[in-house]
Write an enzyme that holds these catalytic residues in place. Structure first.
Site: not given
Ligand code: IMP
Length: 183
Positions: A166, A138, A172, A159-160, A106-107, A40-41, A110
């Site tokens: 989220d 990242k 969000r 961690f953001v 994509e959000d 959902k990001g 990682d």
């Protein structure tokens, strides 16, 4: 959790998303594209990015989750998320991607495991082109070699949350991207 620190302001996000939209518009001039959001990001990023893409564009969405050992949000915050790389498809796309220009939206990149899985899955559908647009990256966390084609911001190993990202499904809807403090 009240102790969130702003890392990237809404104004900086808006400016950068506009630049990414302009880049995509230039690169695909005269062609049509599918903006394929990873739920959902990426929902908020996709909806803003799309309005800066001056092309014939359609939307689609794909849903994935990581198998097995995703830790609780609290331990994820402490030590990051080291997924096994096994990704489960929750929702597939609604259309054939054959001969289409697909931009996976994509959000955050990682470890790179999710995007590597998705790229492999989607390449098998024989798109004309497949590019990755990620708001955040990242790079220090990468386990598999992967580069985004359109990247908003490279960030340190924090961690953001916010702007679609989220923590246990919350935050969000924050307009800025904020760092969640590790205890
Ligand atoms: P990867 O497979 O390790 O690259 O994981 C990518 C996914 O992990 C993203 O789509 C996010 O859902 C999640 N993720 C990674 N880092 C963060 C973060 O800092 N905040 C929120 N979600 C994150």
């Amino acid at each position: 959790m009240t102790d969130l620190k702003v890392l990237i302001t809404r104004d900086a996000i808006a400016k950068r998303v506009g630049e990414l939209g302009a880049d995509i518009t230039k690169d695909f001039s005269g062609q049509s594209i599918i903006l394929l959001g990873v739920l959902k990001g990426a929902a908020i990023f996709l909806s803003d990015l799309a309005r800066h893409v001056k092309l014939d564009a359609t939307f689609d969405f794909i849903g994935v989750s990581s198998y097995g050992n995703r830790p609780s949000p609290a331990s994820e915050l402490k030590s990051g998320w080291d997924s096994t790389g096994e990704v489960r498809l929750l929702k597939d796309v609604d259309q054939s991607l054959k001969d289409k220009n697909v931009i996976l939206v994509e959000d955050i990149l990682d470890t790179g495991l999710t995007m590597t899985y998705l790229k492999k899955l989607l390449m098998a559908r024989q798109p004309r082109s497949l590019k990755v647009a990620a708001l955040l990256d990242k790079p220090s966390r990468r386990k598999l070699p992967l580069e985004g084609d359109y990247v908003g911001f490279k960030i340190p190993d924090e961690f953001v949350v916010g702007y679609g990202l989220d923590y246990a499904e919350k935050y969000r809807n924050l307009a800025d991207i904020c760092v969640v403090p590790r205890e």
